[in-house]
Design a protein around this motif. Structure first.
Motif, PDB file in Angstrom:
ATOM      1  N   HIS A  59       0.829  -1.212   0.000  1.00 29.22           N
ATOM      2  CA  HIS A  59       0.000   0.000   0.000  1.00 29.22           C
ATOM      3  C   HIS A  59       0.858   1.255   0.000  1.00 29.22           C
ATOM      4  O   HIS A  59       0.657   2.148  -0.826  1.00 29.22           O
ATOM      5  CB  HIS A  59      -0.937   0.003   1.209  1.00 29.22           C
ATOM      6  N   TYR A  87      -7.621   0.832  -1.933  1.00 25.58           N
ATOM      7  CA  TYR A  87      -7.779   1.229  -0.543  1.00 25.58           C
ATOM      8  C   TYR A  87      -7.587   2.739  -0.399  1.00 25.58           C
ATOM      9  O   TYR A  87      -6.870   3.358  -1.193  1.00 25.58           O
ATOM     10  CB  TYR A  87      -6.776   0.487   0.334  1.00 25.58           C
ATOM     11  N   LEU A  94      -8.104   4.048   6.210  1.00 23.40           N
ATOM     12  CA  LEU A  94      -7.488   2.769   5.879  1.00 23.40           C
ATOM     13  C   LEU A  94      -7.540   1.810   7.062  1.00 23.40           C
ATOM     14  O   LEU A  94      -7.909   0.640   6.911  1.00 23.40           O
ATOM     15  CB  LEU A  94      -6.044   2.983   5.439  1.00 23.40           C
ATOM     16  N   GLN A  97     -11.136   0.578   7.602  1.00 22.39           N
ATOM     17  CA  GLN A  97     -11.566  -0.393   6.589  1.00 22.39           C
ATOM     18  C   GLN A  97     -10.881  -1.733   6.776  1.00 22.39           C
ATOM     19  O   GLN A  97     -11.514  -2.794   6.688  1.00 22.39           O
ATOM     20  CB  GLN A  97     -11.290   0.150   5.184  1.00 22.39           C
ATOM     21  N   ALA A  98      -9.587  -1.703   7.045  1.00 29.83           N
ATOM     22  CA  ALA A  98      -8.835  -2.948   7.252  1.00 29.83           C
ATOM     23  C   ALA A  98      -9.380  -3.717   8.455  1.00 29.83           C
ATOM     24  O   ALA A  98      -9.496  -4.949   8.423  1.00 29.83           O
ATOM     25  CB  ALA A  98      -7.353  -2.641   7.444  1.00 29.83           C
ATOM     26  N   GLU A 101     -12.771  -5.319   7.518  1.00 29.62           N
ATOM     27  CA  GLU A 101     -12.572  -6.475   6.630  1.00 29.62           C
ATOM     28  C   GLU A 101     -12.044  -7.679   7.399  1.00 29.62           C
ATOM     29  O   GLU A 101     -12.484  -8.814   7.175  1.00 29.62           O
ATOM     30  CB  GLU A 101     -11.599  -6.109   5.506  1.00 29.62           C
TER      31      GLU A 101
END
Length: 206
Positions: A59, A87, A94, A97-98, A101
């Motif tokens: 990333h 992303y 970030l 979201q990570a 998930e």
């Protein structure tokens, strides 16, 4: 009699001189620079025996840097894992979201497709550390491809807390593969990582 003593003295001096030269040569031969060069030559001479793939998710770019250095050392092919939906660049977004998930075991769709993965013998798998383990795109990759019977070599970049559960989780997702000792390095050290990479590779490559 004096002549005999003189000849013996000359012989002793010569033996001492050549002994010193031998030790000097040995010291030069075993110096860190020469040992590192020998490691690199060993890696290059052994790696062509097996077909190698370096696959990675990155990333910030740190893992990409390490992946390229590994590929320079062992040869083979290199592929970046890319998601269909990128992303966010914002750090807070970030992280959120990570986390979502990971907790829901969401597997993001990958844009990357590897058609001939069965032809590879050794697969290096690299990623950053998110939440103490591998990001979900790497989970997707390991779930989509059958790596049974292959040798997997994990590597990662991190922010100072080490590899976490990443190597263990890669092994769990690859139960029919041989997983070798992984390599972990802080993201701010990737530009000068080559000596450490060479040392690591010299230990794991047969």
């Amino acid at each position: 009699m004096k002549k005999i003593y003189f000849i013996l003295l000359v012989i002793i001096v010569l033996l001492a001189f050549f002994g010193a030269q031998t030790q000097l040569f040995s010291a030069k031969k075993d110096s860190p620079a020469n040992m590192e060069k020998a490691n690199e030559e060993q890696i290059k001479s052994l790696s062509p025996a097996r077909k190698i793939l370096v696959v990675y998710f990155s990333h910030s770019g740190s893992t990409r840097e390490i992946a390229n250095q590994i590929r320079e050392s062992v040869g083979g092919d290199i592929v970046e894992i890319q998601t269909v939906d990128p992303y966010p660049s914002n750090y807070v977004a970030l992280v959120m979201q990570a986390k979502q998930e990971r907790e829901s075991d969401y597997k993001p769709a990958l844009k990357t497709k590897i058609k001939n993965i069965e032809s590879y013998d050794v697969i290096f798998i690299g990623s950053p550390i998110w939440g103490g383990t591998i990001p979900q795109p790497v989970v997707t990759f390991l779930s989509e491809y059958d790596l049974s019977g292959k040798t997997i070599v994990p590597f990662c970049t991190h922010g100072g807390y080490g590899e976490g559960q990443s190597f263990t989780d890669i092994a769990k997702l690859s139960p029919q593969s041989t997983v070798l000792e992984g390599f972990a390095i802080e993201g701010n050290k990737v530009k000068t990582a080559q000596p450490e990479i060479a040392k690591w590779l010299s230990k794991i490559i047969e």
